[in-house]
Scaffold this motif. Sequence first.
Motif, short mmCIF file in Angstrom:
data_model
loop_
_atom_site.label_atom_id
_atom_site.label_comp_id
_atom_site.label_asym_id
_atom_site.label_seq_id
_atom_site.Cartn_x
_atom_site.Cartn_y
_atom_site.Cartn_z
N VAL A 66 72.00 10.96 83.71
CA VAL A 66 70.94 10.79 82.60
C VAL A 66 71.54 11.42 81.32
CG1 VAL A 66 68.80 10.99 81.80
CG2 VAL A 66 69.29 10.10 84.21
N GLY A 94 71.49 12.45 89.67
CA GLY A 94 70.77 11.68 88.47
C GLY A 94 70.70 12.44 87.26
N ALA A 144 63.67 8.37 89.23
CA ALA A 144 64.30 9.46 89.98
C ALA A 144 63.21 10.45 90.17
CB ALA A 144 65.41 10.09 89.30
N TRP A 181 64.23 4.91 82.29
CA TRP A 181 63.65 4.07 83.62
C TRP A 181 64.33 4.98 84.73
CZ3 TRP A 181 58.98 2.30 83.65
CH2 TRP A 181 58.65 1.80 82.32
N ILE A 182 65.53 5.26 84.58
CA ILE A 182 66.29 5.88 85.96
C ILE A 182 65.79 7.31 85.93
CG2 ILE A 182 68.44 6.71 86.42
CD1 ILE A 182 69.75 4.48 85.06
#
Lengths: 85, 197, 458, 141
Positions: free
Chosen positions: C143, C139, C97, C92-93
């Motif tokens: 991740v 990000g 992003a 989801w991140i």
Amino acid sequence: MTRTATFQWLILMALTAAAVGLSRSGLSDSALLVPVLLMTLIKGRIVIDRFMALQGVAAPWRWIVLGWLLLVLSLIGYAFHMTQT
Amino acid sequence: MNVSMSLSLPHGNRRELPGDLAMWFFILAELLVFGIFFLAYAFARTRNVELFNASQLELDKLSGAINTVLLISSSYFVVRAVDKIRHGLARACAHWLLAAMALGGAFLVVKLVEFADKFEAGISLSTNTFFMFYLGLGFFHFMHVVLGMVILGAVALKAWKGGYSAADHVGVETGASYWHMVDLVWIVLFPLIYVLR
Amino acid sequence: MKYKSQAVAKPYFIAAIALFIGQISFGLIMGWQYVVGDFLFPAIPFNVARMVHTNLLIVWLLFGFMGAAYYLIPEESERELYSPKLALAMFWIFLAAGTATILGYLFVPYATLAEMTGNNLLATMGREFLEQPLPTKVGIVIVALAMLFNLSMTVLKGRKTTINLVMLLGLWGLAIFFLFSFYNPANIVKDKFYWWWVVHLWVEGVWELIMGAMLAFVLIKVTGVDREVIEKWLYVIIAMALITGLIGMGHHYYWIGTPEYWLWWGSVFSALEPIPFFMMTVFAFNMVNRRRREHPNKAAVLWALGTGVMAFLGAGVWGFLHTLAPVNFYTHGSQITAAHGHMAFYGAYVMVVLTMISYTMPIMRGREANSPLAQVVEMWSFWLMTISIVFITLFLTAAGILQIWLQRIAEEPMSFMATQDQVSLFYWMREFTGFIFLTGLLLYVASFFIKGKPATAK
Amino acid sequence: MSSAFTKSAARNIFYGGAVFFFLLLVALTFDTMHTLPKRDNRENLTESVVRGKHIWETRNCIGCHTLMGEGAYFAPELGNVYKRRGPAFIKAWIQGQPSGTPGRRQMPNFNLNEQQLDDIVNFLKYTSEVNTSKWPPNIEG
């Protein structure tokens, strides 16, 4: 086995000495090129067939490596021959 | 039929390839790279003969010749090492390998002195095309000698510990094949760059 | 599916396909702008469309790699994923992003976006493929590290197979070399030099490890060939990839201010870069010919074989065409590069991800293979997309040759724009073929919705 | 009997080969960094050029143009545009965009002020003086 190897090693040494001798003799053009390349060919063959022990090994391995040597040396010969007057 | 067979096509009475097939892929790749570089040198030279001939005079032929003797001899020692392990003499095998490595080390020292000399004279990869090949190929081969010594060292260590026998010594042959390749390449490199003109 | 946690791969694959559609849509917009210059201007200038096109490609391939890793690493390790929750959170991140970044490209002027996102603190934006704002780059690193932690823990506690290790090594390399994207010196030559440490060492380095691991995994599954055989060939192939590819980076160092010896080193090593791709093709066909079982998922087998062939053609042959310095002197920065880029990315990375999706999706949906009809549709999409990319490549190659001739070789060289007018016919044909590609892609998506009795092994 | 082909040997070749060639790459990189000062025109890397590069990046010029052949292939090569067009033309061109000609490729207007225009021109001048081994083949780029 050991004796043969020692004998081959001595040939390699002699050929190396001969090549150095030739390079100091002041020879040029084909008089230098042909013997040096031939001696290199013999040296390479000894290393490939005897030291690497590729002689008698199933095709195509021996011919790939020997072919590499032949091809490289003959093209080198061709390139150097081109520049001779 | 499995893949390794389909590529090496053994026929009844023919001998098998010395060493591991994986190493032979590596050896072929290396020969290909060196072969292309050698031809690149020979043909680049045709377009600039004077420069190549003049620059070649600055090389130290003697140290090149000494190095040839060193490598050929160390290759011979490796042959002796393989012969020993065939007879099950693991310690003697390790000794010969160590001797071969010592000569390899001597090769590196001679080469370093030769290179140091050139660096002192302000010569670098970018000096001209001849020195690009001389230093580039020389250094590339230098690294191969180092790698070969690492391989021989690993093999010698395993031999010393009794990891090989008369019946099973593929590993020794694998390392030996690589070392002979390093020798073979130098046998062509030396006359090409130091001698022929 | 052997382990429940493998299912985290599913959202990753769905997102990958969705972004793939976006990528192709923007590709079509750009293709149109190539022939009708003011199309959608000023709403979507070409540079914005291109950023979206290339960044979506990268992001969806990363989704594909991650999904593949979350699927195959538990199975290879013979245990559940260390933390499925972390994997899902990262999904989801990453999706948020990625989406925010794309929306930023589309709706905020790039200079404003740069200012808003701290580019003045650490300038990393505005370089090809690395256009992402700083927070996005950070990000990506977070991740990737979370994923690597998750996967490494799984492998450490489980069985260590060659495929596992190679996949993990590839992903670690991916994360590590991405760090060079944070280095942006004012010196343009150094900037370009290290930019390639991300771009080249990704696509012609560590990504090949990821690709090899994915392909080997699927081949073991669909052919039933002994793992030992496949794994040792995997090692030999990726060894060749790195032996040729690392110094092969020199083919990017010909004309950017770097020393001239790179002309030699780059030419020699990159000329050998087709070898691993050729071996991969031979390997894939060999394994399928020696299969010990008839896997009901014919589509996955087709994708696997197609990957080998198209990677060799696109990355190998089309790469070789212009990799030698004397040739590259004329082709550098022309449509030839674009031609190579399209077929190489499709053949190597798009196809390997689709291979993985094709093999795993039916399993994650509770069957070994899709219904025969669904598979037929999927195979149609395979051929439509593959043949389209071949023709796109051919048209771009033709455009490139003509461009080089008119602009760089002719007695009286034409200007860039005058040349572009001359080659527009090829751009039209490329755009037309692009729509066929889109058709193939939509068919591919449709194949997921075709129901029916699952195919079974004969 | 076929020759040996073991996974452990293949693995060693992979790790050995990868490390070997990575070290070679590092060595060549080291030499490159050492040689660059003679080629990369760093003596002309002024404050203005640095600002110009920042403008180049934050306007995403690479999204349409190439610089030394790298970038997008939608608009002309700019690595040598300083030599092809000269400073005055470049500034006028940037200010005159978009041309608005129907059907033609359009470049956005970035509303650069006079100093920013000078900076970008200085950046392009600096770039055009990097030693690129005689690339591009001719002035058209």
